[in-house]
Each structure stands twice: as structure tokens, then as C-alpha cells.
Design an enzyme around this catalytic site. Structure first.
Site, PDB file in Angstrom:
ATOM      1  N   ALA A  50      31.894   6.656  20.446  1.00 51.74           N
ATOM      2  CA  ALA A  50      32.967   7.618  20.718  1.00 51.74           C
ATOM      3  C   ALA A  50      32.433   9.043  20.645  1.00 51.74           C
ATOM      4  O   ALA A  50      32.797   9.897  21.457  1.00 51.74           O
ATOM      5  CB  ALA A  50      34.120   7.422  19.738  1.00 51.74           C
TER       6      ALA A  50
ATOM      7  N   CYS B 265      43.696  13.421  22.341  1.00 48.76           N
ATOM      8  CA  CYS B 265      43.253  12.174  21.721  1.00 48.76           C
ATOM      9  C   CYS B 265      43.023  12.400  20.224  1.00 48.76           C
ATOM     10  O   CYS B 265      42.340  13.342  19.825  1.00 48.76           O
ATOM     11  CB  CYS B 265      41.962  11.709  22.386  1.00 48.76           C
ATOM     12  SG  CYS B 265      41.148  10.348  21.544  1.00 48.76           S
TER      13      CYS B 265
END
Length: 123
Positions: free
Chosen positions: A63, A85
């Protein structure tokens, strides 16, 4: 010398992240892990809306690699980002404050739904 070797090994293991402009995301070559975005303000702002890493790739810093790819792209194209996010806003940016200079300064989160709908209607 051990540090240089470790750095070289880490560099060699870094996954290749590609920009998939058509799907508006940055993804691993196998397309399994990705970070999605929505462009706002005539393409001057990139809203990072979702990061996904499959279980088989979790815990490897994937990520983070996706975030770095998206933020490098934004920075090199003079685009600001909105960290919608939760991984980007709550994990990545606090751990990597040097990227705060790329974060959009106005509050777009309150307009996310309307703006997102506007962007989708222009696709």
C-alpha cells in the site's frame, strides 16, 4: 557496506507499479493491488479514494508503494491530492509527513459526493 547491500536488496524487491490511466488507478503489474483516484478541479486535484491489497500481499509495504507511485505522479504533474482513502490519510501521510506538501489545502471532503458525481458524469 551492509547498509548499501540492504538498500540494494530492498530496491530490487520493490514492486513495479504502473499507471492505468483508463481505470484511474495505479496498480501492480499483476493488477491485484491498486490505489484508485478521481480527478477533480479540471484535473488539478487527484482524490485518492481507495487502496486495495489482497491478503496474499499484505504486510509487504505494498500500500505504501502504491501511495508513493500516485504521489510521485501527482508531484511531477503539479497535481494536488485529497487523501479520502483512510489508509492514505490515517496511515501513510502521518508516517511520511514529507508528502504533506502535495496535499490539497482546501476542504473538498464536504463536497465529495457532488463532486464525485460531477466527475463521473463527464466520463
Amino acid at each position: 557496506m551492509a547498509t548499501a547491500g540492504a538498500a540494494a536488496a530492498a530496491q530490487a524487491e520493490a514492486p513495479k507499479i504502473v499507471w492505468n490511466e483508463n481505470q484511474r488507478r495505479f496498480e501492480t503489474e499483476d493488477k491485484e493491488a491498486y490505489i484508485e483516484y478521481v480527478l477533480r478541479n479540471d484535473g488539478k486535484v487527484m482524490d485518492l479514494v481507495h487502496t486495495y491489497v489482497p491478503r496474499s500481499k499484505r504486510g509487504l509495504g505494498m500500500a505504501s508503494h502504491l501511495c508513493v507511485a500516485a504521489l510521485n505522479h501527482a508531484k511531477s504533474h503539479s497535481i494536488s491530492i485529497v487523501p479520502t482513502c483512510s489508509y492514505v490519510s490515517d496511515t501513510f501521510l502521518p508516517r511520511n509527513p514529507s508528502w504533506n506538501s502535495v496535499v490539497y489545502s482546501e476542504d473538498l471532503k464536504s463536497n465529495t459526493e457532488a463532486t464525485s458525481e460531477d466527475v463521473r458524469s463527464n466520463m
